[in-house]
Write a protein that holds these residues in place. Structure first.
Motif, PDB file in Angstrom:
ATOM      1  N   ASN A 107       4.241  21.423 -13.161  1.00  0.00           N
ATOM      2  CA  ASN A 107       2.849  21.704 -12.847  1.00  0.00           C
ATOM      3  C   ASN A 107       1.966  21.665 -14.091  1.00  0.00           C
ATOM      4  N   SER A 108       2.475  22.126 -15.218  1.00  0.00           N
ATOM      5  CA  SER A 108       1.707  22.094 -16.460  1.00  0.00           C
ATOM      6  C   SER A 108       1.344  20.665 -16.833  1.00  0.00           C
TER       7      SER A 108
ATOM      8  N   GLU B 284      -1.063  19.095 -13.898  1.00  0.00           N
ATOM      9  CA  GLU B 284      -2.394  19.694 -13.864  1.00  0.00           C
ATOM     10  C   GLU B 284      -3.114  19.622 -15.200  1.00  0.00           C
TER      11      GLU B 284
ATOM     12  N   LYS C 267      -2.436  21.228 -17.984  1.00  0.00           N
ATOM     13  CA  LYS C 267      -2.611  22.574 -18.533  1.00  0.00           C
ATOM     14  C   LYS C 267      -1.558  22.901 -19.583  1.00  0.00           C
TER      15      LYS C 267
END
Length: 573
Positions: free
Chosen positions: A72-73, A76, A78
């Protein structure tokens, strides 16, 4: 009481599986995810499981965790703020890549954004030849001056990656650079390519090392915090985290090499499904893992999941041993919408854990796959999770009806259309891992799990001509169950650039001995009991003069593995 706990965090729910070795009792729980802090849901779920058995963390002898934090990092955007050190003249390699155009006729195709801004990419005066000989030695004093010159920039980054040309043949320059960076900038997560991926193909090695640096601080903070909180609750054993190859490693190892965990959650679901199906007499299966956000699919032959040496995630290559899993944005929370041509589409946008499908009553008014199943009566119209989670079916009908009016269809027709579209998306993904690789899905059994897998298995099997579908007893937590069935596993890789002939035997033996030493050290660090370890050696070969290299298959899950990628290097520059 000897307890074994597996916890898998997904995009929507966190699954917990607890096995009591004394009573042989298996307990499975689901709890809503906590996107702001995935570790919170892990602790909530583990607390509930332990309390349910009136036990404590002190009695847990094994704790494994599957996480999507790394993935997810990256997806996304992030991750950490990264600086990059490369060989002089190769500052733009990360952007140039292989200069391939996957979408040749798409005039609007865009390349992914660089994970490192160009003003944070630094060229270093050093050069190692293709055979490992040093052409231009690295001068530590010159490098020290360069670090002083850019101290303002380097002091502000969270991670620093180092990738020099042909460092897989001779890593000495990277090792010196890494030690100097760690000493001068202790706040940064320092990663070097000769540790992350000591094999050829400089762009893939650069991309993988950069990604390791990009997600490194995020994963390090997450795993370290979770490890400390588990210890405060009384967990006395070292927690493990699942990795992309289907095995598990310690939190501390994953904190240094987070790139190995990009398929952390889905991999163990495949391992668990393969083990259960084999025991049931079905060694050849296709797995269907449908969660709240996506569907993960994999092919298993003779009880062994197929593997690959790398993948592309968001168009960025990652080279690491991993299970060959295909992912499509089709889950229970996938949103149904209408494109510019007036056609019904489903996903990849997802309502996620919050607000979730419309029936959750958290403010989402867009229809999802879950809402379509509620409208068709496939899901209970009053509550989910065995009655633990009340829903408002009226909101599902309203969301699907609003979409149907735009399509000129009734509410049931629209709901059926959503299910048909998502089934077609899943079938397409299965054909990628089967038909396109020479396998006929009709010769395999379909094993459906995940929160929504069994809901769609019948339609999907009919679409693909598959005659057998299998549903585990706890399909919604198969990945968590799989964590209790997998082993500690590590892959050690090296490139041996040589022709396979009698004269090269000594060198090949030396490479294998080096890999064996690395594997033995890892076994010792992981405290694997003598007699439980297993070493398997493999070679990835190609014909002399062949380019690019053949992609070989990796081994089945074992306690420990030492793998050799013996491919030729591209022609020396």
């Amino acid at each position: 009481m000897a307890l074994r706990v597996g916890v898998d965090t997904g995009g929507t729910f966190t699954d917990v599986c607890l096995y009591d070795g004394g009573s042989k009792q298996l307990t499975v729980l689901k709890t809503p995810g906590t996107p702001h802090d995935p570790g919170e849901a892990v602790l909530v779920g583990a607390d509930e499981a332990v309390d349910l058995l009136e036990s404590s963390y002190e009695e847990v002898e094994f704790f494994a965790h599957g996480t999507t934090v790394a993935t997810n990092s990256l997806l996304e955007g992030k991750g950490a703020k990264v600086a990059l050190f490369v060989t002089q003249g190769f500052r733009d390699l990360l952007e140039l890549g292989r200069q391939r155009r996957p979408k040749l006729y798409d005039l609007f195709a865009q390349k992914p954004e660089l994970l490192v801004d160009r003003d944070r990419i630094f060229e270093v005066e050093e050069r190692v030849r293709y055979d490992g000989t040093i052409v231009r030695p690295l001068d530590p004093s010159t490098l020290e001056e360069q670090l002083e010159q850019h101290q303002d920039v380097l002091s502000e980054v969270d991670a620093i990656a180092v990738c020099y040309l042909y460092s897989f043949e001779n890593p000495v320059h990277e090792e010196v650079t890494g030690k100097m960076l760690q000493a001068k900038f202790p706040q940064a997560f320092v990663t070097v390519s000769s540790d992350v991926l000591p094999q050829f193909r400089e762009f893939e090695r650069l991309s993988t090392t950069t990604i390791n640096g990009y997600i490194g601080p995020v994963m390090q903070n997450y795993l370290r915090s979770l490890r400390e909180r588990l210890a405060e609750k009384g967990l006395g054993v070292a927690p493990k985290v699942t990795q992309s190859n289907g095995g598990i490693i310690s939190f501390t190892t994953a904190e240094d090499m987070p790139v190995r965990t990009v398929l952390s959650g889905p991999s163990t679901g495949v391992v668990g499904a393969a083990a259960l199906a084999s025991k049931s007499g079905f060694p050849n299966i296709i797995t269907l893992d449908v969660g709240g956000t996506s569907s993960d699919l994999a092919l298993v032959n003779n009880g062994t999941p197929t593997s690959t040496s790398g993948m592309e995630l968001d168009s960025r290559p990652i080279q690491a041993p991993m299970l060959d899993i295909s992912t499509v944005g089709a889950g229970g929370g996938s949103i149904a919408w209408i494109d510019n041509g007036g056609l019904l589409k489903v996903g990849p946008q997802s309502a996620g854990a919050h607000p979730g499908p419309a029936c959750y009553g958290n403010g989402n008014i867009e229809p999802t796959v879950t809402d379509a199943n509620v409208v068709l009566g496939i899901l209970n119209n009053e509550a989910l999770l065995g009655g633990k989670m009340p829903i408002d079916a009226r909101l599902s009908f309203q969301a699907v009806e609003a979409l149907g009016k735009r399509l000129g269809l009734g509410v049931e027709e629209t709901a059926q259309g959503i299910i048909s579209v998502v089934t077609a998306n899943m079938a397409k993904a299965i054909r990628v891992i089967s038909v396109q690789k020479g396998y006929d899905p009709a010769e395999y059994a379909l094993v459906a799990f995940g929160g929504a897998g069994p809901l769609h298995s019948g339609r999907l099997a009919r679409e693909l001509g598959m005659k057998i579908t299998l549903v585990p007893m706890a399909p919604g937590a198969m990945s968590a169950v799989g964590m209790l069935m997998t082993d500690l596993k590590a892959d050690f890789v090296s490139t041996a650039r040589t022709v396979l002939e009698p004269q090269a035997l000594n060198r090949i033996v030396d490479v294998y001995e080096s890999l064996k030493a690395d594997a033995t050290n890892w076994i010792r660090e992981e405290a694997i009991a003598e007699g439980d370890e297993s070493l398997h050696f493999f070679a990835d070969l190609r014909y002399k003069g062949q380019n690019p290299a053949c992609q070989g298959e990796l081994s089945p899950p074992v306690h420990s593995k030492s793998a050799l990628a013996g491919r030729d290097q591209e022609q020396p520059r």
